[in-house]
Scaffold this active site. Structure first.
Site, PDB file in Angstrom:
ATOM      1  N   SER A  54       0.861  -1.178   0.000  1.00 42.09           N
ATOM      2  CA  SER A  54       0.000   0.000   0.000  1.00 42.09           C
ATOM      3  C   SER A  54       0.902   1.233   0.000  1.00 42.09           C
ATOM      4  O   SER A  54       1.892   1.279   0.730  1.00 42.09           O
ATOM      5  CB  SER A  54      -0.907  -0.026   1.232  1.00 42.09           C
ATOM      6  OG  SER A  54      -1.878   0.970   1.116  1.00 42.09           O
ATOM      7  N   GLU A  55       0.546   2.227  -0.820  1.00 43.89           N
ATOM      8  CA  GLU A  55       1.453   3.364  -1.051  1.00 43.89           C
ATOM      9  C   GLU A  55       1.776   4.147   0.225  1.00 43.89           C
ATOM     10  O   GLU A  55       2.800   4.810   0.300  1.00 43.89           O
ATOM     11  CB  GLU A  55       0.857   4.313  -2.093  1.00 43.89           C
ATOM     12  CG  GLU A  55      -0.433   5.003  -1.625  1.00 43.89           C
ATOM     13  CD  GLU A  55      -1.131   5.753  -2.759  1.00 43.89           C
ATOM     14  OE1 GLU A  55      -0.914   5.430  -3.924  1.00 43.89           O
ATOM     15  OE2 GLU A  55      -1.910   6.667  -2.444  1.00 43.89           O
ATOM     16  N   ASN A  56       0.899   4.065   1.228  1.00 45.46           N
ATOM     17  CA  ASN A  56       1.156   4.799   2.466  1.00 45.46           C
ATOM     18  C   ASN A  56       2.195   4.117   3.361  1.00 45.46           C
ATOM     19  O   ASN A  56       2.337   4.483   4.522  1.00 45.46           O
ATOM     20  CB  ASN A  56      -0.147   5.057   3.236  1.00 45.46           C
ATOM     21  CG  ASN A  56      -0.925   3.795   3.534  1.00 45.46           C
ATOM     22  OD1 ASN A  56      -0.979   2.897   2.712  1.00 45.46           O
ATOM     23  ND2 ASN A  56      -1.500   3.720   4.705  1.00 45.46           N
ATOM     24  N   GLY A  57       2.905   3.132   2.821  1.00 47.52           N
ATOM     25  CA  GLY A  57       4.084   2.644   3.530  1.00 47.52           C
ATOM     26  C   GLY A  57       3.945   1.350   4.283  1.00 47.52           C
ATOM     27  O   GLY A  57       4.462   1.215   5.397  1.00 47.52           O
ATOM     28  N   SER A  96       8.572   3.753  -0.130  1.00 41.92           N
ATOM     29  CA  SER A  96       7.350   3.186  -0.703  1.00 41.92           C
ATOM     30  C   SER A  96       7.333   3.364  -2.220  1.00 41.92           C
ATOM     31  O   SER A  96       6.957   2.454  -2.957  1.00 41.92           O
ATOM     32  CB  SER A  96       6.119   3.854  -0.086  1.00 41.92           C
ATOM     33  OG  SER A  96       4.946   3.243  -0.562  1.00 41.92           O
TER      34      SER A  96
END
Lengths: 227, 266
Positions: A54-57, A96
Site C-alpha cells: 500500500s502506497e502509504n508505507g 514506498s
C-alpha cells in the site's frame, strides 16, 4: 450501438474482482487501487501467498478489519484499518515509491475512465468536475511490472471506454497490460488489443460492438474462467 | 552542555514561523499520521501566504472526531482559514465530495501545483540529500511534463524534477529523545521521515518523549541530526474509569466531547 447490449446482463463487481485475483500468482507483490481492485484482496486463490503493498508505507498487511476495530496507525491507502500479519513491514514515503517506481512491484491494479488501444490510460481527472487527484496513480501505472485496469466496459450512457485515442488527460502512456471489464478480458499487445475472454452469454462480436478499436480475437478466446 | 532539542509547547515550537514561509507537512491522508498540534499552533500564530507541501489537503477535524481521533486537525485547518497561497500537493481533491480546498481553488483563492506522489517524495528527499534534482520516468506524456527538461537515459525518457526547498518541516513521530532521534508507529510513518531534514528547521511532534538511550539504535528511523525541535503531545487518558488529573487533557477532552456532540447533532 445496440441499446439491448447495454441492458444485457454483465458481470458484477465481485466477479470482476474474482477474475482479477486469478492473476495473482504465488509470491507476487501486488498494489490494489481503491474500488473494485481492493475487493480482489478477498479472492486470492487458496494456497497462494501474495504480498500486498500500500502506497502509504506498508507491505504484507492482512484483511480489512470490521468497522470500529483495528488501529488508526495501521491503514491501507483508502484509510481502511487492516489486520497485521507476520512478515508485514512499514516504510516511509520515499521507500514506498522506490518500491513502486523501481520495478519491485509485480502487479498494480487500478480503476480507469478510459484505456486506449496503445495502453494509454486516464484515471485521475474527474470528468464532470474537470479537476482531479494524481496521488500515486502515475507512479503505479509507470512503475509496476504489470498494470491491470478493472473497469466497466462502457459508460452508463453507452459511450466507449476502450478507445482508439484518449479524450481525457492521460495518467500515463503505453502502460496498461491487461483490461478486466464487466464483459471481457483483453490483453494490450504491440499488435493491438487481444480479446482473451468474454462474459457468459456474450459473443466476441457483441464485445466488439462496445469497443471502439478493432479487437484481435485470440485463437483460444472463450468464456471467462474464474479459477 | 547537553544537547536538548525539546521545547515545552507547540506555540514555542513555531514561534519563528513567518508570513510567506514554505512548510512541509508530513503524513498521508489519515489524521493519525499528521502533526496536528503543530498545525493548530501555526494557525494560532496567524501566519498567512504560506506555501504548503503535503500529500493531501485535509478532510477537516469533524471527520476525525467522529472516528475518535484525540487530535483531529489536519491540513484543512490552514485551508479553511485561507492561510495558504500555494499548495504543492499530490492528492488535492476528493472523488467522493467537494472539499474546502476545491472550493478555494474554484474561487481562485489558492494556487495549485499537483505532483505525482512518488515524485513529491523524491523532490523532498532531493532537498534533504543535497541533490540538484532527480530524473524521474513518471509524468511523461502528461500535464506533469509541461515546462520540464526531458532526457533520454538508456533509451528511456525522464523528466528533470527539482528539489523542493522549504523553511519548516512539521512532522509527527511516535517517540523521540532530546537528540531528535525518532521512531514511528505503523502506517503513520508515511511522509514524516522523508520530510525530516528537508527544511531549514524540522519540528517533530511526538506522542512521547523518552530518555536518551531508550530508543534502540538499530530501530531508530530518523537520526536526530535531521531534527531541530521536539515537542510532546498532551497525554491522552482513557475516558473509562481512570480519573483524569491533567488540566489540559481535561479541557481538550471536554471540548472533544462537546464537538462530537455538536457534530452528531447536526
Amino acid at each position: 450501438m445496440s441499446e439491448n447490449l447495454l441492458e444485457k446482463e454483465k458481470l458484477d463487481r465481485q466477479v470482476m474482482a474474482l477474475r482479477t485475483a486469478k492473476e495473482f500468482e504465488d509470491g507476487l507483490c501486488v498494489n490494489l487501487g481503491v474500488g473494485i481492485p481492493m475487493l480482489a484482496s478477498n479472492f486470492v486463490p487458496a494456497g497462494r501467498e501474495v504480498i500486498f503493498h500500500s502506497e502509504n508505507g506498508v507491505m504484507g498487511y492482512g484483511e480489512i478489519t470490521l468497522p470500529g476495530e483495528g488501529s488508526l496507525d495501521l491503514v491501507n491507502a483508502g484509510g481502511q484499518t487492516v489486520h497485521p500479519q507476520p512478515g508485514m513491514v512499514f516504510f516511509g514515503h520515499d521507500e514506498s515509491f522506490a518500491i513502486v517506481r523501481g520495478g519491485h512491484l509485480d502487479i498494480s491494479v487500478m480503476g480507469a475512465y478510459q484505456v486506449s488501444e496503445k495502453g494509454d490510460m486516464a484515471n485521475y481527472m474527474i470528468p464532470e468536475r474537470k479537476i482531479g487527484t494524481i496521488g500515486g496513480a502515475m507512479d503505479l501505472a509507470v512503475g509496476a511490472k504489470k498494470c491491470i485496469i478493472v473497469m466497466n466496459h462502457v459508460t452508463k450512457t453507452g459511450e466507449f471506454r476502450i478507445v482508439k485515442k484518449l479524450n481525457y488527460l492521460p495518467t500515463a502512456l503505453n502502460c496498461v497490460d491487461m483490461i478486466v471489464t464487466d464483459i471481457a478480458v483483453i490483453d494490450v499487445t504491440d499488435k493491438g488489443l487481444v480479446l482473451k475472454e468474454f462474459a457468459p452469454g456474450w459473443t466476441p462480436e457483441e464485445v466488439q460492438q462496445l469497443t471502439e478499436p478493432t479487437l484481435i480475437i485470440d485463437p483460444d478466446c472463450g468464456e471467462i474462467t474464474l479459477m | 552542555m547537553p544537547i536538548n532539542k525539546i521545547v515545552s509547547s507547540f506555540d514555542e515550537a513555531v514561534a519563528d514561523m513567518f508570513d510567506g514561509a514554505t512548510i512541509l507537512v508530513g503524513g498521508f491522508g489519515t489524521v493519525a499520521s499528521i502533526a496536528t498540534c503543530l498545525l493548530e499552533a501555526v494557525y494560532r500564530k496567524g501566519v498567512k501566504d504560506l506555501t504548503t507541501v503535503s500529500n493531501a489537503s485535509g478532510f477537516g477535524a469533524d471527520v476525525w472526531k467522529l472516528q475518535g481521533a484525540p487530535f483531529p486537525e489536519d491540513m484543512d485547518i490552514l485551508v479553511r482559514n485561507e492561510r495558504i497561497k500555494k499548495a504543492i500537493v499530490s492528492a488535492p481533491v476528493s472523488a467522493l465530495y467537494v472539499n474546502n480546498f476545491e472550493q478555494l481553488l474554484r474561487a481562485g483563492k489558492v494556487e495549485l501545483e499537483m505532483v505525482p506522489q512518488g515524485t513529491l517524495a523524491e523532490r523532498v528527499r532531493a532537498a534533504k540529500a543535497g541533490l540538484g534534482g532527480v530524473y524521474v520516468p513518471v509524468g511523461i506524456g502528461t500535464v506533469v511534463e509541461e515546462g520540464k527538461e526531458k532526457k533520454v537515459i538508456d533509451g528511456r525518457e525522464y523528466l528533470l524534477e527539482l528539489p523542493i526547498k522549504a523553511d519548516f518541516a512539521l512532522i509527527h513521530a511516535h517517540k523521540g529523545d532530546r537528540w531528535g532521534n525518532l521512531v514511528y508507529n505503523g502506517t503513520s510513518r508515511t511522509f514524516n521521515p522523508t520530510m525530516a531534514g528537508a527544511a531549514k528547521v524540522t519540528i517533530a511532534e511526538v506522542d512521547e518523549i523518552v530518555e536518551l538511550g531508550e530508543l534502540d539504535p538499530e530501530h531508530i528511523i530518523t537520526p536526530g541530526v535531521y531534527v531541530d525541535r521536539v515537542v510532546e503531545r498532551p497525554k491522552v487518558y482513557d475516558t473509562g474509569d481512570t480519573e483524569i488529573t491533567d488540566k489540559q487533557a481535561l479541557e481538550s477532552l471536554k471540548k472533544f466531547q462537546d464537538d462530537v456532540k455538536k457534530a452528531t447533532d447536526k
